[in-house]
Design an enzyme around this catalytic site. Structure first.
Site, mmCIF file in Angstrom:
data_model
loop_
_atom_site.group_PDB
_atom_site.id
_atom_site.type_symbol
_atom_site.label_atom_id
_atom_site.label_comp_id
_atom_site.label_asym_id
_atom_site.label_seq_id
_atom_site.Cartn_x
_atom_site.Cartn_y
_atom_site.Cartn_z
ATOM 1 C CG ASP A 25 -1.677 1.232 1.436
ATOM 2 O OD1 ASP A 25 -2.343 1.680 0.490
ATOM 3 O OD2 ASP A 25 -1.616 1.805 2.550
ATOM 4 C CG ASP A 27 -1.427 7.897 0.091
ATOM 5 O OD1 ASP A 27 -0.876 8.999 0.183
ATOM 6 O OD2 ASP A 27 -1.782 7.383 -0.998
#
Length: 259
Positions: A25, A27
């Site tokens: 991932d 952010d």
């Protein structure tokens, strides 16, 4: 305390990197969350780490993000990694081929009213990703209930092919059926990811589908953050610890090459 002192020791890999597939991932995992998505910057050192890891994993490294792939490419330039964008509604395979959901038109009834709501409500930001509409309230956290209520009013039970997900200070409306778990599953069915043990690092509620998918494949699921319940089997406390762990993987790969 330095990040390497708080890394989950059970995250030490038992095999060469070529036995694993790494999914990241962005952010809140690789990069700190900013007040606005366009304020995020990628450190040069992280670009170097990802470049080395792409080689160490022989290409079996992918970004799995809520951001659109075009946004990821702008952030991580000159790297153009395999990627799942908009929570799996976009996929770029290892050969560079891209596929994209055709359900963008489902969001048309919501675009104008959500934009108007954001423009007249201080502290709100509407991020139109094409395949999803993300309403951020990071600058006005006290408006969470108001934002949720307005989205519920607009959906009104009459748009069954859409779903609402909640992340860190954001509600996102998108076509249903795809998530980070389905994206990881798709990657794992094709080379160079297939036949490997998946590793997924994420920090938010929308990453839980990815953790479930990786656990189902007997992989390694890692929640970034020290609080909150999660399906992940491991933890790293913050983005700095993620960077430190990734750097350790690079060192491990370099050592294996010298042996």
């Amino acid at each position: 305390m330095s990040p390497d002192k708080v890394i989950d020791r059970s995250l030490q890999l038992d095999h060469p990197l070529t036995r694993y597939a790494l999914f990241l991932d962005v952010d809140g995992t690789l990069l700190p969350i900013a007040e606005r998505p366009d304020q995020v910057r990628v450190p040069f050192s992280l670009l170097g780490t990802l470049h080395h890891l792409r080689d160490g994993f022989l290409g079996a490294l992918a970004l799995v993000s809520g951001r659109a792939i075009a946004d990821l490419d702008a952030l991580f330039e000159p790297l153009a990694l395999p990627a799942a964008g908009v929570h799996g509604l976009e996929l770029r395979h290892s050969d560079g081929h891209c596929c994209r959901s055709s359900n963008e038109s489902l969001l048309e009834p919501l675009r104008t009213p959500l934009r108007a709501f954001a423009e007249r409500t201080p502290g709100l930001l509407l991020e139109d990703k094409g395949l999803s509409l993300a309403l951020h309230y990071r600058l006005a956290p006290e408006r969470e209930a108001e934002v949720a209520r307005r989205i519920d009013e607009l959906l009104g039970g009459s748009l069954p092919d859409l779903e609402v997900t909640q992340g860190k200070m954001v509600f996102e409306v998108k076509p249903s059926g795809c998530n980070k778990g389905t994206a990881i599953g798709a990657f794992m069915e094709e080379p160079p990811f297939s036949g490997r043990k998946p590793i997924f690092l994420g920090d938010d509620i929308t990453d839980e589908d990815g953790f479930v998918a990786v656990n189902r494949l007997d992989g390694i699921s890692v929640k970034v953050g020290e609080t909150g319940a999660s399906q992940a089997k491991h933890r790293l406390p913050n983005e700095a610890a993620v960077h430190s762990w990734l750097a350790q993987l690079v060192d491990s790969s370099n050592s294996q090459e010298r042996e």
